[in-house]
Design an enzyme around this catalytic site. Structure first.
Site, PDB file in Angstrom:
ATOM      1  CD  GLU A 272       8.482  -2.019  -3.391  1.00  0.00           C
ATOM      2  OE1 GLU A 272       8.396  -0.938  -2.786  1.00  0.00           O
ATOM      3  OE2 GLU A 272       9.499  -2.713  -3.393  1.00  0.00           O
TER       4      GLU A 272
ATOM      5  CE  LYS B  94       7.046  -2.728 -11.041  1.00  0.00           C
ATOM      6  NZ  LYS B  94       7.842  -3.674 -10.281  1.00  0.00           N
TER       7      LYS B  94
ATOM      8  CG  HIS C 214      18.264 -19.379 -13.951  1.00  0.00           C
ATOM      9  ND1 HIS C 214      19.422 -20.098 -13.812  1.00  0.00           N
ATOM     10  CD2 HIS C 214      18.415 -18.254 -13.221  1.00  0.00           C
ATOM     11  CE1 HIS C 214      20.249 -19.445 -13.021  1.00  0.00           C
ATOM     12  NE2 HIS C 214      19.660 -18.310 -12.644  1.00  0.00           N
TER      13      HIS C 214
ATOM     14  CB  CYS D 281       4.927  -8.155 -11.868  1.00  0.00           C
ATOM     15  SG  CYS D 281       4.387  -7.630 -10.234  1.00  0.00           S
TER      16      CYS D 281
HETATM   17  P1  NAD Z   1      -3.162  -7.361  -4.541  1.00  0.00           P
HETATM   18  O1  NAD Z   1      -4.290  -7.650  -5.454  1.00  0.00           O
HETATM   19  O2  NAD Z   1      -2.471  -8.449  -3.809  1.00  0.00           O
HETATM   20  O3  NAD Z   1      -3.641  -6.289  -3.437  1.00  0.00           O
HETATM   21  C1  NAD Z   1      -4.417  -5.152  -3.709  1.00  0.00           C
HETATM   22  C2  NAD Z   1      -5.249  -4.866  -2.469  1.00  0.00           C
HETATM   23  O4  NAD Z   1      -5.893  -3.595  -2.625  1.00  0.00           O
HETATM   24  C3  NAD Z   1      -6.373  -5.874  -2.208  1.00  0.00           C
HETATM   25  O5  NAD Z   1      -6.239  -6.392  -0.898  1.00  0.00           O
HETATM   26  C4  NAD Z   1      -7.670  -5.048  -2.359  1.00  0.00           C
HETATM   27  O6  NAD Z   1      -8.698  -5.487  -1.488  1.00  0.00           O
HETATM   28  C5  NAD Z   1      -7.177  -3.671  -2.002  1.00  0.00           C
HETATM   29  N1  NAD Z   1      -7.986  -2.538  -2.494  1.00  0.00           N
HETATM   30  C6  NAD Z   1      -8.390  -2.280  -3.761  1.00  0.00           C
HETATM   31  N2  NAD Z   1      -9.067  -1.100  -3.803  1.00  0.00           N
HETATM   32  C7  NAD Z   1      -9.086  -0.611  -2.543  1.00  0.00           C
HETATM   33  C8  NAD Z   1      -9.640   0.568  -1.943  1.00  0.00           C
HETATM   34  N3  NAD Z   1     -10.269   1.496  -2.655  1.00  0.00           N
HETATM   35  N4  NAD Z   1      -9.496   0.726  -0.609  1.00  0.00           N
HETATM   36  C9  NAD Z   1      -8.849  -0.192   0.137  1.00  0.00           C
HETATM   37  N5  NAD Z   1      -8.299  -1.323  -0.377  1.00  0.00           N
HETATM   38  C10 NAD Z   1      -8.411  -1.524  -1.707  1.00  0.00           C
HETATM   39  O7  NAD Z   1      -2.101  -6.535  -5.452  1.00  0.00           O
HETATM   40  P2  NAD Z   1      -0.509  -6.509  -5.282  1.00  0.00           P
HETATM   41  O8  NAD Z   1       0.104  -7.732  -5.855  1.00  0.00           O
HETATM   42  O9  NAD Z   1      -0.185  -6.075  -3.892  1.00  0.00           O
HETATM   43  O10 NAD Z   1      -0.157  -5.316  -6.300  1.00  0.00           O
HETATM   44  C11 NAD Z   1      -0.473  -3.971  -6.020  1.00  0.00           C
HETATM   45  C12 NAD Z   1       0.227  -3.105  -7.039  1.00  0.00           C
HETATM   46  O11 NAD Z   1       1.660  -3.218  -6.887  1.00  0.00           O
HETATM   47  C13 NAD Z   1      -0.058  -3.489  -8.501  1.00  0.00           C
HETATM   48  O12 NAD Z   1      -0.099  -2.331  -9.292  1.00  0.00           O
HETATM   49  C14 NAD Z   1       1.156  -4.335  -8.874  1.00  0.00           C
HETATM   50  O13 NAD Z   1       1.419  -4.306 -10.249  1.00  0.00           O
HETATM   51  C15 NAD Z   1       2.256  -3.624  -8.116  1.00  0.00           C
HETATM   52  N6  NAD Z   1       3.409  -4.482  -7.796  1.00  0.00           N
HETATM   53  C16 NAD Z   1       3.207  -5.783  -7.399  1.00  0.00           C
HETATM   54  C17 NAD Z   1       4.305  -6.581  -7.060  1.00  0.00           C
HETATM   55  C18 NAD Z   1       4.110  -8.012  -6.644  1.00  0.00           C
HETATM   56  O14 NAD Z   1       5.102  -8.747  -6.616  1.00  0.00           O
HETATM   57  N7  NAD Z   1       2.899  -8.442  -6.296  1.00  0.00           N
HETATM   58  C19 NAD Z   1       5.602  -6.035  -7.106  1.00  0.00           C
HETATM   59  C20 NAD Z   1       5.762  -4.698  -7.483  1.00  0.00           C
HETATM   60  C21 NAD Z   1       4.659  -3.933  -7.818  1.00  0.00           C
END
Ligand code: NAD
Length: 441
Positions: free
Chosen positions: A155, A211, A258, A267
């Site tokens: 993503e 990614k 910037h 990230c």
């Molecule tokens: P986050 O910590 O906000 O959310 C993760 C969620 O997963 C939490 O709500 C947690 O309770 C839940 N979870 C964990 N284990 C679980 C399980 N076994 N069953 C059900 N729920 C479970 O994380 P995020 O920021 O959404 O990032 C998720 C992934 O996406 C990461 O690998 C991150 O690097 C990637 N990513 C993040 C972004 C960003 O901008 N935040 C952008 C691109 C990719």
């Protein structure tokens, strides 16, 4: 039609789930955090993400989107399952795959028909194969053999404009060797596919690498201009003109040029560290990325030192920090430069007044270790009241148009640190301030 489960309802899972439902799919979002699911079921979005509430509302209302903690019931209804759980940094800098493994094993212990498992979390190269192995082990424990495919679909959304990004991606990457899984994925993203969004079909390993390579490249670009900004300050050049002219070169591009107090967020810091760890594991050291990580840490402290150098001694001084989230339009404070700046200034005896339009709840626990030296203000003017210095740490729109004369009256001294270069120095100076930007005199 695909019925989709999304495991993990954080920043990525909630946006992906809601937008996939908006594309016409049936989606069930699952999280083991009951509070989060309760809130979502009541229509409250647990994160600050502009526009997400409307997408959630319209898709839950028409029954295409639901939220649950009940994984077995959810998986019973789905033939495509996204893994969107966190991959935080482990102690050695690599990505901690604990949550991904838990989710994969849960899937293996529950699926009862052919399922496509889609990894959306950012994971080290080779994790797709591990997910396959973990699921196979769970199926073996159950003594059954169910066909499944694992796909890597990283993503690229940006917090703050995540809904727009998910609906208008520059590209969709699908890593899988299975023709059947790839065709199901095109169905899942049918509306984008019909819109002629570029689809990059590749292997699991390449998708995982895309990614990390993309995020690391952007972190390098920011860090490059931060270093050039430092040199501009010493040589008398103006980084604003330098970056603008560089950005006009089509080979370079104007984005991520910037200068500021260093990159933060959930990230870039963790993904650069994870890529550097992967490089070391494969004895193929990623020198540029490793240098970027070190330089970015120095940049955060350099920003704090700029304040120290102007105001020293800091003991007994009060500093107003506008902006705590790592960037505007999010409440995410993970690795935010504001944290390092506050820690540094407090360690030298300064008192802080802080304000952020969205991240105050986050700040209450992320800065709790500094609470004796911190005042949580209720708006930007309350924040600058009685302070010796005003520091713009995050470029929220509402900080771009401060009433400078009112600010001057509220402060007890006249130091203005524009760590995001959002003001014209002459405007600030003519309001009676001493102006300090990044990369120019
Ligand atoms: P986050 O910590 O906000 O959310 C993760 C969620 O997963 C939490 O709500 C947690 O309770 C839940 N979870 C964990 N284990 C679980 C399980 N076994 N069953 C059900 N729920 C479970 O994380 P995020 O920021 O959404 O990032 C998720 C992934 O996406 C990461 O690998 C991150 O690097 C990637 N990513 C993040 C972004 C960003 O901008 N935040 C952008 C691109 C990719």
């Amino acid at each position: 039609m695909a019925k989709i489960g999304v495991i993990g309802t954080g920043y990525v899972g909630s946006v992906s789930g809601a937008c996939l439902a908006d594309f016409g799919n049936y989606v069930i979002c699952i999280d083991n955090d009951e509070k989060k699911i309760d809130a979502l079921n009541k229509g409250t979005i647990p994160i600050f993400e502009p526009g997400l509430d409307a997408v959630v509302e319209r898709n839950t209302r028409c029954g295409r989107l639901s939220f649950t903690v009940d994984l077995p019931v959810a998986l019973g209804q789905c033939n495509v399952v996204f893994i969107a759980v966190g991959t935080p940094p482990a102690d050695d800098g690599g990505a901690d795959l604990l949550y991904v493994e838990q989710a994969a094993r849960q899937i293996g212990s529950l699926i009862d028909k052919y399922t496509v498992i889609v990894n959306k979390s950012t994971v080290p190269i080779g994790t797709g194969r591990k997910v396959t192995q973990w699921i196979k082990e769970e199926l073996l424990k159950r003594g059954i053999n169910i066909d499944f495919d694992v796909v890597s679909n990283p993503e690229f959304l940006r917090e703050g404009c995540a809904v727009y990004d998910f609906m208008h991606p520059d590209r969709v990457v699908i890593g899988s060797e299975s023709e059947k899984a790839r065709s199901i994925m095109k169905d899942v993203y049918r509306s984008l596919y019909l819109n002629e969004t570029p689809f990059i079909e590749t292997t699991l390993e390449s998708a995982e690498m895309i990614k990390y390579a993309s995020n690391a490249f952007l972190a390098v670009k920011i860090t490059f201009i931060n270093e050039i900004a430092g040199l501009c300050e010493k040589t008398g050049a103006n980084v604003r003109d330098v970056a603008r002219a560089m950005g006009k070169d089509g080979r370079i591009g104007s984005k991520f040029l910037h200068p500021g107090p260093g990159y933060g967020g959930s990230c870039f810091p963790k993904d650069t560290k994870a890529l550097s760890k992967i490089g070391r594991d494969y004895d193929e050291i990623q020198h540029i990325v490793e240098t970027t990580i070190e330089t970015n840490e120095r940049q955060k402290i350099r920003a704090a030192k700029k304040i120290e150098n102007a105001l020293a001694p800091l003991n007994g001084k009060t500093i107003s920090i506008l902006g705590l989230a790592f960037k505007p339009n999010t409440d995410d404070m993970r690795e935010s430069p504001s944290i390092s700046i506050c820690e540094y200034l407090v360690s030298l005896g300064a008192k802080m007044r802080v304000f952020d339009p969205a991240a105050m709840k986050e700040a209450a626990w992320r800065l709790s270790h500094l609470k004796d030296s911190l005042f949580f203000a209720c708006d930007e003017y309350d924040c600058m009241s009685t302070a010796d210095a005003l520091v713009i740490a995050t470029e929220w729109n509402q900080f771009r148009n401060i009433d400078l004369l009112k600010a001057k009256e509220l402060l007890v001294s006249n130091y203005f640190f524009d760590l995001r270069n959002i003001y014209k120095p002459e405007e600030v100076i003519s309001a009676g301030f001493k102006y300090y930007g990044i990369g120019h005199q």
